[in-house]
Design a protein around this motif. Structure first.
Motif, PDB file in Angstrom:
ATOM      1  N   THR A  62       0.753  -1.258  -0.047  1.00  0.00           N
ATOM      2  CA  THR A  62      -0.187   0.052  -0.098  1.00  0.00           C
ATOM      3  C   THR A  62       0.822   1.442  -0.065  1.00  0.00           C
ATOM      4  O   THR A  62       0.281   2.411  -0.141  1.00  0.00           O
ATOM      5  N   GLN A  63       2.127   1.077   0.447  1.00  0.00           N
ATOM      6  CA  GLN A  63       3.109   2.211   0.436  1.00  0.00           C
ATOM      7  C   GLN A  63       4.109   2.331  -0.697  1.00  0.00           C
ATOM      8  O   GLN A  63       4.694   3.309  -0.918  1.00  0.00           O
ATOM      9  N   VAL A  64       4.741   1.273  -0.824  1.00  0.00           N
ATOM     10  CA  VAL A  64       5.972   1.014  -1.694  1.00  0.00           C
ATOM     11  C   VAL A  64       5.587   0.875  -3.058  1.00  0.00           C
ATOM     12  O   VAL A  64       5.672   1.589  -4.082  1.00  0.00           O
ATOM     13  N   ARG A  65       4.737  -0.259  -3.330  1.00  0.00           N
ATOM     14  CA  ARG A  65       4.607  -0.621  -5.075  1.00  0.00           C
ATOM     15  C   ARG A  65       3.569   0.486  -5.545  1.00  0.00           C
ATOM     16  O   ARG A  65       3.867   1.041  -6.561  1.00  0.00           O
ATOM     17  N   PRO A  66       2.664   1.188  -4.938  1.00  0.00           N
ATOM     18  CA  PRO A  66       1.887   2.315  -5.607  1.00  0.00           C
ATOM     19  C   PRO A  66       2.654   3.541  -5.883  1.00  0.00           C
ATOM     20  O   PRO A  66       2.293   4.252  -6.717  1.00  0.00           O
ATOM     21  N   SER A  67       3.966   3.728  -5.190  1.00  0.00           N
ATOM     22  CA  SER A  67       4.635   4.627  -5.706  1.00  0.00           C
ATOM     23  C   SER A  67       5.656   4.403  -6.801  1.00  0.00           C
ATOM     24  O   SER A  67       6.747   5.202  -6.821  1.00  0.00           O
ATOM     25  N   ASP A  68       5.297   3.346  -7.542  1.00  0.00           N
ATOM     26  CA  ASP A  68       6.045   3.219  -8.655  1.00  0.00           C
ATOM     27  C   ASP A  68       7.330   2.537  -8.167  1.00  0.00           C
ATOM     28  O   ASP A  68       8.444   2.652  -9.042  1.00  0.00           O
ATOM     29  N   VAL A  69       7.597   1.695  -7.162  1.00  0.00           N
ATOM     30  CA  VAL A  69       8.874   1.176  -6.705  1.00  0.00           C
ATOM     31  C   VAL A  69       8.683  -0.324  -6.933  1.00  0.00           C
ATOM     32  O   VAL A  69       7.879  -0.884  -6.220  1.00  0.00           O
ATOM     33  N   THR A  70       9.351  -0.814  -7.928  1.00  0.00           N
ATOM     34  CA  THR A  70       8.905  -2.250  -8.488  1.00  0.00           C
ATOM     35  C   THR A  70      10.371  -3.162  -8.304  1.00  0.00           C
ATOM     36  O   THR A  70      10.414  -4.159  -8.593  1.00  0.00           O
ATOM     37  N   LYS A  71      11.564  -2.385  -8.188  1.00  0.00           N
ATOM     38  CA  LYS A  71      12.550  -3.131  -8.032  1.00  0.00           C
ATOM     39  C   LYS A  71      12.528  -4.205  -7.125  1.00  0.00           C
ATOM     40  O   LYS A  71      12.545  -4.222  -6.099  1.00  0.00           O
ATOM     41  N   PHE A  72      13.158  -5.628  -7.506  1.00  0.00           N
ATOM     42  CA  PHE A  72      12.991  -6.546  -6.748  1.00  0.00           C
ATOM     43  C   PHE A  72      13.836  -6.762  -5.586  1.00  0.00           C
ATOM     44  O   PHE A  72      13.456  -6.871  -4.441  1.00  0.00           O
ATOM     45  N   PRO A  73      15.155  -6.130  -5.717  1.00  0.00           N
ATOM     46  CA  PRO A  73      16.034  -6.153  -4.381  1.00  0.00           C
ATOM     47  C   PRO A  73      15.257  -4.999  -3.264  1.00  0.00           C
ATOM     48  O   PRO A  73      15.424  -5.421  -2.196  1.00  0.00           O
ATOM     49  N   ILE A  74      14.562  -3.871  -3.884  1.00  0.00           N
ATOM     50  CA  ILE A  74      14.063  -2.883  -2.618  1.00  0.00           C
ATOM     51  C   ILE A  74      12.905  -3.782  -2.142  1.00  0.00           C
ATOM     52  O   ILE A  74      12.754  -3.673  -0.806  1.00  0.00           O
ATOM     53  N   ILE A  75      12.123  -4.121  -3.064  1.00  0.00           N
ATOM     54  CA  ILE A  75      10.836  -4.983  -2.414  1.00  0.00           C
ATOM     55  C   ILE A  75      10.975  -6.094  -1.484  1.00  0.00           C
ATOM     56  O   ILE A  75      10.638  -6.258  -0.287  1.00  0.00           O
ATOM     57  N   ASP A  76      12.040  -6.711  -1.758  1.00  0.00           N
ATOM     58  CA  ASP A  76      12.704  -7.978  -0.923  1.00  0.00           C
ATOM     59  C   ASP A  76      13.153  -7.705   0.234  1.00  0.00           C
ATOM     60  O   ASP A  76      12.696  -8.018   1.261  1.00  0.00           O
ATOM     61  N   ALA A  77      13.653  -6.553   0.110  1.00  0.00           N
ATOM     62  CA  ALA A  77      14.419  -6.076   1.571  1.00  0.00           C
ATOM     63  C   ALA A  77      13.351  -5.433   2.671  1.00  0.00           C
ATOM     64  O   ALA A  77      13.540  -5.695   3.712  1.00  0.00           O
ATOM     65  N   MET A  78      12.423  -4.703   1.988  1.00  0.00           N
ATOM     66  CA  MET A  78      11.465  -4.101   2.607  1.00  0.00           C
ATOM     67  C   MET A  78      10.478  -4.973   3.417  1.00  0.00           C
ATOM     68  O   MET A  78       9.790  -4.995   4.334  1.00  0.00           O
TER      69      MET A  78
END
Length: 267
Positions: free
Chosen positions: A64-80
């Motif tokens: 609800t906060q990260v993906r909708p902000s156009d952040v889709t790089k796997f390393p960032i998503i995975d880390a968070m």
């Protein structure tokens, strides 16, 4: 919620739920070999039985906060998704750890909201062979996240108490590629540099040369420039010892002491 107390003697959870955290109780550890007498409310390692609750909050934060902000790089998503944000804040803020806002640490310091941190990292595009200086690391959350993308991280914190807590939390999280250093933010950490990337965890009025001088040629820095109530994250690129700044996105945070804007004109 039901909780379990941590046995400080054998460094493991007890197997007896504690309903009243103000009561001093006799606890038996899971392996049945050690009995510890402790006041549950005073244990530094009290853990929620419903660990899936924080896991669910972490997933919701990303969705609800990260993906909708156009952040889709796997390393960032995975880390968070994997770094337990609640373990890198004071106990009083654990329940608020996944809120979509900056977490106030006092004295103008914050843990940046997940959206801001994620978009900073997205703009920086950190590679797995890079050295990162994390300025204003606080209790270590941002450094723990960055550590999952970079080769190594230097977590710079000028508050010695925060730095000690950050080191403990980072060790507990297995972030063994992070070095915690105590020192003035504006001085950076030149001993470990130069750096491929520098991230400043809070608002700035200006970025001193002492920091940009610690960037490698070709390196980059993320800073949240604040002017009144408005703020914008800019990415600085260093090429041939010259800094070029580009707007990345809008955000907000208090200006960190030492990074205030200096007037160009004095009477």
């Amino acid at each position: 919620p039901t909780r379990l107390a941590w046995c400080e003697r054998c460094d493991r959870l007890s197997d007896t739920p504690v309903q009243d955290l103000a009561t001093c109780v006799l606890q038996r550890c899971p392996h049945g070999e050690c009995v510890a007498h402790l006041r549950a409310a005073e244990s530094k390692r009290i853990s929620l039985v419903e660990m899936t609750d924080f896991t669910a909050r972490r997933t919701m934060m990303v969705d609800t906060q990260v993906r909708p902000s156009d952040v889709t790089k796997f390393p960032i998503i995975d880390a968070m998704l994997k770094v337990q944000r609640e373990d890198f804040v004071p106990n009083a803020l654990r329940e608020a750890a996944y809120m979509g806002e900056n977490l106030d640490l006092g004295d103008g310091r914050v843990v940046l909201e997940p959206r801001t941190l994620a978009k900073m990292l997205d703009a920086l595009d950190i590679d797995g062979n890079e050295l990162v200086l994390d300025v204003g690391a606080g209790y270590g959350y941002s450094s723990a996240v960055i550590a999952r993308m970079a080769e190594a991280v230097v977590a710079l914190e000028e508050d010695s108490r925060m730095a000690a807590d950050a080191q403990d939390a980072l060790l507990e999280a297995g972030a063994d590629n992070v070095i915690t250093q105590t020192g003035a933010f504006t001085n950076g950490a030149p001993y470990h540099g130069p750096y491929d990337v520098i991230v400043i965890q809070g608002g700035v009025g200006h970025v001193p040369d002492t920091l940009t001088d610690q960037l490698k040629d070709g390196g980059r820095i993320a800073a949240l420039f604040v002017d009144g109530a408005l703020g914008e994250v800019r990415i600085g690129y260093k090429l041939d010892n010259t800094m070029t700044w580009r707007l990345a996105f809008n955000a907000g945070a208090p200006v960190i002491n030492g990074f205030e804007r200096h007037s160009q004109f004095q009477l």
